[in-house]
Design a protein around this motif. Structure first.
Motif, short mmCIF file in Angstrom:
data_model
loop_
_atom_site.label_atom_id
_atom_site.label_comp_id
_atom_site.label_asym_id
_atom_site.label_seq_id
_atom_site.Cartn_x
_atom_site.Cartn_y
_atom_site.Cartn_z
N MET A 1 45.09 33.70 33.53
CA MET A 1 43.65 33.45 33.29
C MET A 1 43.14 34.37 32.18
SD MET A 1 42.24 31.08 35.22
CE MET A 1 40.53 31.51 35.58
N GLU A 2 42.61 33.77 31.14
CA GLU A 2 42.24 34.50 29.93
C GLU A 2 41.15 35.54 30.18
OE1 GLU A 2 43.28 34.12 26.50
OE2 GLU A 2 44.98 33.42 27.67
N ASP A 3 40.10 35.15 30.92
CA ASP A 3 38.93 36.03 31.03
C ASP A 3 38.83 36.71 32.40
OD1 ASP A 3 38.48 33.74 32.37
OD2 ASP A 3 36.49 33.34 31.52
N CYS A 4 39.94 36.79 33.11
CA CYS A 4 39.92 37.41 34.44
C CYS A 4 40.13 38.93 34.30
CB CYS A 4 41.00 36.79 35.31
SG CYS A 4 41.23 37.64 36.88
N ILE A 5 39.20 39.70 34.86
CA ILE A 5 39.27 41.18 34.76
C ILE A 5 40.60 41.69 35.33
CG2 ILE A 5 38.25 43.33 35.54
CD1 ILE A 5 35.63 41.97 35.95
N PHE A 6 40.96 41.17 36.49
CA PHE A 6 42.16 41.72 37.15
C PHE A 6 43.44 41.28 36.42
CE2 PHE A 6 40.08 42.51 41.58
CZ PHE A 6 39.32 43.53 41.02
N CYS A 7 43.46 40.08 35.84
CA CYS A 7 44.61 39.70 35.00
C CYS A 7 44.71 40.64 33.80
CB CYS A 7 44.50 38.25 34.56
SG CYS A 7 44.92 37.06 35.85
N LYS A 8 43.56 41.05 33.26
CA LYS A 8 43.57 41.99 32.12
C LYS A 8 44.10 43.35 32.56
CE LYS A 8 40.07 39.83 29.24
NZ LYS A 8 38.70 39.80 28.77
N GLY A 89 34.72 34.11 48.40
CA GLY A 89 33.57 33.28 48.01
C GLY A 89 32.24 34.00 48.03
N LYS A 90 31.21 33.24 47.79
CA LYS A 90 29.84 33.77 47.62
C LYS A 90 29.35 34.47 48.88
CE LYS A 90 26.83 30.47 46.91
NZ LYS A 90 25.92 30.40 48.07
N ASP A 91 29.39 33.78 50.01
CA ASP A 91 28.89 34.39 51.23
C ASP A 91 29.77 35.54 51.70
OD1 ASP A 91 26.76 32.70 51.23
OD2 ASP A 91 27.32 31.56 53.01
N GLY A 92 31.04 35.51 51.33
CA GLY A 92 31.96 36.59 51.71
C GLY A 92 31.84 37.81 50.82
N GLY A 93 31.04 37.73 49.77
CA GLY A 93 30.80 38.88 48.90
C GLY A 93 31.88 39.09 47.85
N GLN A 94 32.65 38.04 47.53
CA GLN A 94 33.69 38.19 46.51
C GLN A 94 33.06 38.14 45.12
OE1 GLN A 94 36.79 35.22 46.60
NE2 GLN A 94 38.04 36.32 45.10
N GLU A 95 33.25 39.20 44.36
CA GLU A 95 32.69 39.25 43.00
C GLU A 95 33.73 38.97 41.93
OE1 GLU A 95 30.66 42.96 42.69
OE2 GLU A 95 29.00 42.29 43.97
N VAL A 96 34.97 39.33 42.19
CA VAL A 96 36.03 39.10 41.21
C VAL A 96 36.92 37.96 41.71
CG1 VAL A 96 38.00 40.10 39.99
CG2 VAL A 96 36.00 41.52 40.50
N PRO A 97 36.96 36.84 40.96
CA PRO A 97 37.69 35.66 41.43
C PRO A 97 39.20 35.72 41.15
CG PRO A 97 36.51 35.13 39.41
CD PRO A 97 36.18 36.56 39.73
N HIS A 98 39.81 36.81 41.59
CA HIS A 98 41.26 36.99 41.60
C HIS A 98 41.52 37.68 42.93
CE1 HIS A 98 45.18 38.23 39.35
NE2 HIS A 98 45.29 38.66 40.61
N ILE A 99 42.21 37.02 43.82
CA ILE A 99 42.33 37.50 45.20
C ILE A 99 42.77 38.97 45.24
CG2 ILE A 99 44.74 36.79 45.58
CD1 ILE A 99 43.84 35.67 48.31
N HIS A 100 42.12 39.75 46.11
CA HIS A 100 42.45 41.18 46.21
C HIS A 100 42.16 41.69 47.60
CE1 HIS A 100 38.33 40.60 44.68
NE2 HIS A 100 38.00 41.64 45.41
#
Ligand code: 5GP
Ligand code: ZN
Length: 114
Positions: A1-8, A89-100
Motif C-alpha cells: 500500500m503506497e500511502d500506508c504509514i505502517f507499510c512505510k 474500524g471506526k467504532d473500534g477506534g482504529q486510526e491506522v488501516p493496517h492491522i496492528h
C-alpha cells in the motif's frame, strides 16, 4: 500500500524504535504511548483490519501471538501482565488501516475500557 504509514515504517521510509523483527512481523514503540510499555506489532503483509484476515493469513496471526509473548518477556512485563488490543474500524477506534496489535503494560490498566 503506497500511502500506508505502517507499510512505510516496514520499508524504512518512516523511522521507528524497533523492538522486534522477523520475516513476517515488525514490533516497534508506539509514538504516543498510553502506558510505560506500548509496543505495536504489525504483519509485514498489508492487511487492513480483522475483517480482512483471509484463511491464508491465519498462520501469520498465530505467529503474531507467539511473538507477543516473546515481546512481553523482552519488555519485562510478562510476569506482571499486560493487555493486547486489536482495534477494528471506526467504532473500534482504529486510526491506522493496517492491522496492528497494541501490547500495553508497565502499570495497572483500567478495565473495562470506555
Ligand atoms: P489505532 O488507533 O489505529 O488502533 O492505533 C494506531 C496507533 O499507531 C496509535 O496508538 C498511534 O499512536 C500509533 N501511531 C500512529 N502513527 C505512528 C507512527 O508514525 N509511528 C509510530 N511509532 N506509531 C504511530
Ligand atoms: Zn500497510
Amino acid at each position: 500500500m503506497e500511502d500506508c504509514i505502517f507499510c512505510k515504517i516496514i520499508k524504512g521510509e518512516i523511522p521507528c524504535k524497533k523492538i522486534y523483527e522477523d520475516d513476517m512481523v515488525l514490533g516497534f514503540e508506539d509514538i504516543n504511548p498510553t502506558a510505560p510499555i506500548h509496543v505495536l506489532l504489525i504483519p509485514k503483509k498489508h492487511i487492513k483490519d480483522i475483517n480482512e484476515i483471509a484463511n491464508e493469513d491465519l498462520n501469520l496471526m498465530a505467529h503474531s501471538l507467539g511473538v507477543i509473548k516473546d515481546i512481553a518477556k523482552q519488555m519485562n512485563i510478562k510476569e506482571n501482565g499486560y493487555r493486547v488490543v486489536l482495534n477494528c474500524g471506526k467504532d473500534g477506534g482504529q486510526e491506522v488501516p493496517h492491522i496492528h496489535f497494541h501490547i500495553i503494560g508497565g502499570r495497572k490498566l483500567n478495565w473495562p475500557p470506555g
